[in-house]
Design a protein around this motif. Structure first.
Motif, PDB file in Angstrom:
ATOM      1  N   PHE A  79       0.947  -1.563  -0.074  1.00  8.29           N
ATOM      2  CA  PHE A  79       0.296  -0.234   0.042  1.00  8.29           C
ATOM      3  C   PHE A  79       0.659   1.135   0.260  1.00  8.29           C
ATOM      4  CE2 PHE A  79      -2.155   3.454   2.889  1.00  8.29           C
ATOM      5  CZ  PHE A  79      -3.017   3.586   1.755  1.00  8.29           C
ATOM      6  N   PHE A  80       1.918   0.955   0.746  1.00  2.70           N
ATOM      7  CA  PHE A  80       2.386   2.531   0.566  1.00  2.70           C
ATOM      8  C   PHE A  80       3.896   2.995  -0.695  1.00  2.70           C
ATOM      9  CE2 PHE A  80       3.904   1.905   5.775  1.00  2.70           C
ATOM     10  CZ  PHE A  80       2.644   2.478   6.314  1.00  2.70           C
ATOM     11  N   ALA A  81       3.672   1.213  -1.232  1.00  7.53           N
ATOM     12  CA  ALA A  81       4.474   1.417  -2.548  1.00  7.53           C
ATOM     13  C   ALA A  81       3.479   2.535  -3.622  1.00  7.53           C
ATOM     14  CB  ALA A  81       4.572   0.225  -3.626  1.00  7.53           C
ATOM     15  N   LYS A  82       1.790   1.795  -3.143  1.00  7.54           N
ATOM     16  CA  LYS A  82       1.134   2.927  -4.403  1.00  7.54           C
ATOM     17  C   LYS A  82       1.213   4.146  -4.108  1.00  7.54           C
ATOM     18  CE  LYS A  82      -0.072  -1.147  -6.548  1.00  7.54           C
ATOM     19  NZ  LYS A  82       0.021  -1.466  -8.316  1.00  7.54           N
ATOM     20  N   VAL A  83       1.387   4.550  -2.657  1.00  7.63           N
ATOM     21  CA  VAL A  83       0.908   5.489  -2.065  1.00  7.63           C
ATOM     22  C   VAL A  83       2.465   7.133  -2.388  1.00  7.63           C
ATOM     23  CG1 VAL A  83       1.005   7.045   0.151  1.00  7.63           C
ATOM     24  CG2 VAL A  83      -0.132   5.414  -0.038  1.00  7.63           C
ATOM     25  N   ASN A  84       3.355   5.683  -3.124  1.00  5.86           N
ATOM     26  CA  ASN A  84       4.597   6.309  -3.111  1.00  5.86           C
ATOM     27  C   ASN A  84       4.538   6.774  -4.342  1.00  5.86           C
ATOM     28  OD1 ASN A  84       6.124   6.436  -0.619  1.00  5.86           O
ATOM     29  ND2 ASN A  84       7.218   4.383  -1.058  1.00  5.86           N
TER      30      ASN A  84
END
Length: 414
Positions: free
Chosen positions: A167-172
């Motif tokens: 999920f953090f990768a998508k936010v990044n």
């Protein structure tokens, strides 16, 4: 399963399985320990009975046979009936049987302790995983807030294999796209700012030249009334064109976000007095009255030049739509939540069909008697007021007058 693709979930499941396995092993050991203890207590009980019988003259061989040989159903019934007559049966209270009472208390305590310990271990491990995830989310929230505050280099930690990192990768990815968009927008605004500056500079030269030519013609006094009349009309139209171009450029700058307001705290009464004094001469010539009511203690954080532009346009609009002997009242009020500026007149008012359009650019009412306006002043005022964090509303009744309310929440003006 999709959940087991998460590394943290797999690890947590493994920890839980290990704890449950330990619980099973400890339970089995406890059963063996309980069995051995029960065996020891039973042997001790039989030994005590054998000793009692021996002491009372029962044959030693008979005692051994009674204790060690297999008992028949007949013997079981006879013995049960005998002991029942003495009050010794299944319904006998445990507290009357000290050995049974002690055995129960001992293993109830052990079972309770084991249950408590394993429950605490399970709860602690579960709480640890929740705490760890909460720490990750809190850190991510702080980084996202830093990104919102302007640090576009901030990125979330997406190096793990868990679903939270995915999920953090998508936010990044989203942050990178937003950063690229902001850079492009910044570049576009810079280009627009330079373009507006160039247009402004290019327009000033021919306008100044035309103004100069008209003034020369008027100074020469050609003696031709037609020429002088058209020259004066040209001068007025040139002034209107100049004002229109200036206002359009101001609006364009506001829309492009290239205006950096230099906001400072100003005494509201003194500021409003300056705006009022701008129209003192015109009001006297037109036999109109402009009054001011404002507490001297009120202070408002504004860009004086730009905010003056907004107020002057609204006051001018009020003068344009009032007749001789009418009055205009400018007031400033403060409460716990906001600061409000009110501009009220008792003029012709606004037609109900126009009330929802007066802040639109170039809107011209078919009911208005003013044919000189260009329909941009109030739109410019609205943009400036909103740029200051405020809002503007209008209330009017046809033939009764108009009231403009400028409201600035204290959260945005302090």
């Amino acid at each position: 399963m999709l959940m087991l693709s998460d590394k943290n979930v797999r690890f947590q499941a493994a920890v839980m399985a290990l704890i449950l396995l330990l619980l099973i092993i400890v339970s089995q050991i406890s059963v063996l320990w309980m069995t051995a203890d029960y065996k020891s207590n039973m042997i001790a009980h039989d030994a005590a009975i054998a000793g009692n019988l021996l002491a009372n003259g029962v044959d030693e061989q008979q005692i051994k046979m009674a204790i060690t040989t297999q008992k028949t159903d007949v013997e079981l019934r006879l013995g049960t009936a005998l002991l029942k007559n003495s009050g010794y049966e299944e319904n006998t209270n445990n507290f009357l049987l000290p050995e049974i009472e002690a055995f129960q208390q001992k293993y109830v305590s052990i079972a309770l302790a084991l249950s408590f310990c394993f429950s605490m271990v399970l709860l602690a491990s579960f709480s640890f995983f929740l705490w760890k995830q909460d720490q990750q989310l809190n850190l991510a929230a702080k980084k996202i807030q830093c990104f919102i505050d302007g640090d576009v280099t901030i990125r979330l930690d997406d190096s793990s294999e868990d679903r939270l990192s995915q999920f953090f990768a998508k936010v990044n990815t989203m942050a990178t796209a937003l950063t690229a968009h902001m850079e492009k927008e910044k570049s576009n605004r810079l280009f627009l700012k330079e373009t507006i500056s160039d247009i402004s500079h290019q327009l000033k030269t021919p306008l100044a030249a035309l103004q100069m030519y008209i003034e020369i013609i008027l100074d020469e006094k050609p003696g031709n009334e037609v020429v002088e009349d058209f020259t004066q009309k040209s001068q007025r139209e040139l002034l209107r064109m100049k004002n229109l171009i200036q206002n359009l450029l101001k609006l364009a700058k506001l829309d492009a976000g290239t205006i950096d307001l230099e906001k400072k705290l100003h005494g509201l009464n003194e500021f409003l007095e300056k705006c009022r004094s701008t129209f003192t001469t015109r009001a006297e010539l037109e036999n109109k009255k402009i009054s001011l009511v404002c507490d001297r203690s009120i202070r408002l954080c504004i860009d004086e030049i730009w905010f003056s532009e907004a107020l002057v346009n609204i006051i001018k609009n009020a003068l344009d739509h009032t007749k001789a002997t009418d009055s205009i009242t400018i007031s400033g009020e403060e409460n716990r939540l906001s600061i409000e500026i009110t501009i009220k007149d008792n003029g012709s008012g606004i037609h109900p069909e126009d009330i929802y359009h007066i802040f639109e650019r170039f809107y011209r009412s078919r009911y208005s008697k003013d044919r000189q306006g260009i329909g941009i002043g109030l739109a410019l005022s609205k943009s400036i007021i909103e740029k200051h964090g405020g809002s503007i509303t209008v209330h009017s009744e046809l033939g009764e007058g108009t009231v403009f309310h400028l409201i600035f929440p204290k959260l945005t003006v302090l």
